[in-house]
Design a protein around this motif. Structure first.
Motif, PDB file in Angstrom:
ATOM      1  N   LYS B 183      36.071  42.733  95.475  1.00 53.28           N
ATOM      2  CA  LYS B 183      34.606  42.782  95.499  1.00 53.28           C
ATOM      3  C   LYS B 183      34.034  41.379  95.638  1.00 53.28           C
ATOM      4  O   LYS B 183      34.456  40.458  94.941  1.00 53.28           O
ATOM      5  CB  LYS B 183      34.073  43.456  94.230  1.00 53.28           C
ATOM      6  N   ILE B 185      30.266  39.196  96.195  1.00 55.99           N
ATOM      7  CA  ILE B 185      28.799  39.238  96.254  1.00 55.99           C
ATOM      8  C   ILE B 185      28.370  38.280  97.366  1.00 55.99           C
ATOM      9  O   ILE B 185      28.698  37.088  97.323  1.00 55.99           O
ATOM     10  CB  ILE B 185      28.162  38.801  94.909  1.00 55.99           C
ATOM     11  N   ASN B 186      27.662  38.785  98.378  1.00 53.96           N
ATOM     12  CA  ASN B 186      27.300  37.914  99.509  1.00 53.96           C
ATOM     13  C   ASN B 186      26.005  37.134  99.233  1.00 53.96           C
ATOM     14  O   ASN B 186      25.437  37.239  98.135  1.00 53.96           O
ATOM     15  CB  ASN B 186      27.220  38.726 100.818  1.00 53.96           C
ATOM     16  N   GLU B 191      26.822  43.601  97.156  1.00 60.75           N
ATOM     17  CA  GLU B 191      28.263  43.727  96.947  1.00 60.75           C
ATOM     18  C   GLU B 191      28.946  44.152  98.243  1.00 60.75           C
ATOM     19  O   GLU B 191      28.519  45.117  98.875  1.00 60.75           O
ATOM     20  CB  GLU B 191      28.540  44.758  95.849  1.00 60.75           C
ATOM     21  N   LYS B 192      29.976  43.418  98.644  1.00 57.21           N
ATOM     22  CA  LYS B 192      30.770  43.755  99.827  1.00 57.21           C
ATOM     23  C   LYS B 192      32.215  43.918  99.386  1.00 57.21           C
ATOM     24  O   LYS B 192      32.645  43.333  98.391  1.00 57.21           O
ATOM     25  CB  LYS B 192      30.685  42.620 100.849  1.00 57.21           C
ATOM     26  N   LEU B 193      32.966  44.713 100.136  1.00 56.93           N
ATOM     27  CA  LEU B 193      34.371  44.935  99.806  1.00 56.93           C
ATOM     28  C   LEU B 193      35.254  44.288 100.862  1.00 56.93           C
ATOM     29  O   LEU B 193      35.348  44.771 101.994  1.00 56.93           O
ATOM     30  CB  LEU B 193      34.651  46.439  99.717  1.00 56.93           C
TER      31      LEU B 193
END
Lengths: 215, 215
Positions: B183, B185-186, B191-193
């Motif tokens: 995970k 955080i951009n 939240e991006k995976l």
């Protein structure tokens, strides 16, 4: 793999026996400055768990087995007949289209192709079917036997083979499923393979999940 | 699963404790008509293997664990990061045709679809691809994102999850592979995976084969 957590004293005993075995209980007791009676439970645990072997008038020696190797034996004892799923079969003349429909309806990854009487003729995977569908073919006209793997290239297993060996075949030959067969000699004296089940990577994964569950 | 073979006397003791525990060593000895001293090695084995628990001034009670449950703990300790394969990825705009070619070239069963930067967008299986190819579609024109499963329907795992849990997800959700994600955080606080691997039924089957091998 250590299903049994050894105490520091037990580990010390294993070290002594590894180094000096065969060695009597009295000599081990002397090395650790304890009485033979005090050590008796430790030696019992070490021999019953298979880590040490004991022979009368010889003493204790190291078996070369870790405590985990008894688990290994357990894994190697299970047989295909204890785990197999029912086979999902189609006939040779089935079209590729109908085979794909069967794959979805039965929710399996591999179909076993049989002749009349349920004898093994071929195995067809999702990849075999994909290969046909992206070719310029009318999949309603092409029979599944154009896409299947035939003997002697089919990797098979039998009811009494170990699950461990069947799993190793799945990995070595990079297939998702093995037909479980029973050898039959027909009226003409020819050997035929009756399909009685299938073993898949899903079966093995399921078994792994069960092994890791508290019962 | 019994890595330790119990003797008939030890089995009898387990039965007594199961039925009457907590129970003192003296009372167990009385039930089997032996002295406390004679039973001491048996009780030591049963407590050290975790089958029985003992508490001072209370006595012995049944732990509910089989001798195999320590093995169980071992299986449950292994993590996804110890086993994962590299992910085989395609971009969303890839055609179904090219996705199928990638499947064959990379020799995998599941493709992971990612956006720029390697973030999880979808998962596409052999069955998803088969479904498109038997429809009346030109698979060179259809993009793979028309066939893929998207969040929140993708079953994922992480590096620190146990292999046991990942295997249970494969079985429960009837999928062949899970993307392993991290995970992130951009810049926008979203939240991006990030896709960092994959776990498949082949990985689990391979692990099962290794567990059953003598080391």
């Amino acid at each position: 793999m250590t299903p049994i957590q050894l105490t520091p004293r037990q580990k010390k005993i294993v070290e002594i026996v590894k180094r000096s075995g065969p060695i009597t209980g009295e000599l081990i007791a002397k090395e650790v400055n304890l009485t033979r009676a005090t050590l008796r439970p430790d030696l019992a645990i070490l021999t019953m768990s298979g880590i040490l072997d004991a022979r009368p008038r010889v003493g204790y020696f190291y078996s070369g087995k870790s405590a985990g190797s008894l688990l290994v034996e357990e894994i190697r004892r299970m047989r295909v007949k204890d785990l197999k799923s029912v086979p999902v079969v189609v006939r040779e003349e089935t079209s590729v289209y109908d085979a794909i429909v069967t794959l979805f309806v039965e929710d399996v990854g591999t179909l076993i192709v049989v002749s009349e009487g349920g004898f093994l003729e071929g195995v067809v995977s999702r990849k075999d079917l994909l290969k046909v569908t992206i070719g310029q073919n009318d999949v309603r006209q092409v029979p599944v036997n154009m896409a299947m793997t035939r003997m002697p290239n089919i990797i098979i297993t039998t009811m009494d083979e170990t699950i461990h060996l069947a799993a190793a075949k799945l990995i070595e030959h990079q297939v998702d499923a093995l037909p479980v067969v029973r050898k039959i000699i027909n009226d003409q004296g020819l050997e035929k393979l009756e399909v009685v089940g299938r073993i898949t990577k899903s079966n093995i994964t399921q078994l792994f999940v069960e092994l890791g569950e508290d019962k």
